[in-house]
Design a protein around this motif. Structure first.
Motif, short mmCIF file in Angstrom:
data_model
loop_
_atom_site.label_atom_id
_atom_site.label_comp_id
_atom_site.label_asym_id
_atom_site.label_seq_id
_atom_site.Cartn_x
_atom_site.Cartn_y
_atom_site.Cartn_z
N ILE A 1 64.21 45.29 18.58
CA ILE A 1 64.54 46.19 19.70
C ILE A 1 65.02 47.52 19.17
O ILE A 1 64.65 48.59 19.69
N ARG A 2 65.83 47.52 18.13
CA ARG A 2 66.31 48.78 17.52
C ARG A 2 65.13 49.61 17.01
O ARG A 2 65.12 50.84 17.15
N GLY A 3 64.12 48.97 16.44
CA GLY A 3 62.94 49.68 15.99
C GLY A 3 62.16 50.30 17.13
O GLY A 3 61.65 51.42 17.03
N MET A 4 62.07 49.58 18.25
CA MET A 4 61.40 50.12 19.43
C MET A 4 62.14 51.34 19.97
O MET A 4 61.52 52.35 20.34
N ILE A 5 63.46 51.24 20.00
CA ILE A 5 64.28 52.36 20.46
C ILE A 5 64.07 53.57 19.55
O ILE A 5 63.94 54.70 20.00
N ARG A 6 64.03 53.33 18.26
CA ARG A 6 63.84 54.42 17.29
C ARG A 6 62.48 55.09 17.50
O ARG A 6 62.36 56.30 17.34
N LYS A 7 61.48 54.33 17.87
CA LYS A 7 60.13 54.87 18.06
C LYS A 7 60.08 55.82 19.26
O LYS A 7 59.34 56.80 19.24
N VAL A 8 60.85 55.53 20.30
CA VAL A 8 60.85 56.37 21.51
C VAL A 8 62.23 56.98 21.77
O VAL A 8 62.63 57.16 22.91
N HIS A 9 62.93 57.31 20.69
CA HIS A 9 64.30 57.81 20.82
C HIS A 9 64.40 59.08 21.64
O HIS A 9 65.45 59.37 22.23
N HIS A 10 63.33 59.85 21.73
CA HIS A 10 63.33 61.09 22.52
C HIS A 10 63.13 60.84 24.01
O HIS A 10 63.32 61.74 24.81
N LEU A 11 62.81 59.61 24.38
CA LEU A 11 62.59 59.27 25.79
C LEU A 11 63.68 58.37 26.36
O LEU A 11 63.76 58.22 27.59
N VAL A 12 64.49 57.76 25.50
CA VAL A 12 65.52 56.82 25.97
C VAL A 12 66.87 57.16 25.36
O VAL A 12 66.97 57.93 24.41
N THR A 13 67.89 56.55 25.92
CA THR A 13 69.23 56.63 25.36
C THR A 13 69.87 55.25 25.47
O THR A 13 69.51 54.46 26.35
N VAL A 14 70.81 54.97 24.60
CA VAL A 14 71.56 53.72 24.65
C VAL A 14 72.84 53.97 25.42
O VAL A 14 73.63 54.86 25.06
N VAL A 15 73.04 53.22 26.50
CA VAL A 15 74.19 53.39 27.38
C VAL A 15 75.31 52.48 26.91
O VAL A 15 75.07 51.33 26.54
#
Length: 58
Positions: A43-57
């Protein structure tokens, strides 16, 4: 195991197909949508791939 909340903050329009599919795999379909996932390296890798579109709340 710990969980993290992921929020989509930007539209996927105009981005590559693999980034769109990553958002869908995370369960995100709309802007401001929040999903809760287990905190795993995948999941962390997926977040890193789209880090410009998502944020961790918090």
């Amino acid at each position: 195991m710990a969980t993290i909340k992921i929020k989509q903050i930007k539209s996927k329009i105009g981005y590559s197909v693999d980034q769109k599919r990553t958002l869908e795999a995370l369960g995100l379909h709309k802007i401001s949508q929040v999903v809760e996932k287990e905190d795993t390296p995948v999941i962390r890798g997926m977040i890193r791939k789209v880090h410009h579109l998502v944020t961790v709340v918090d």
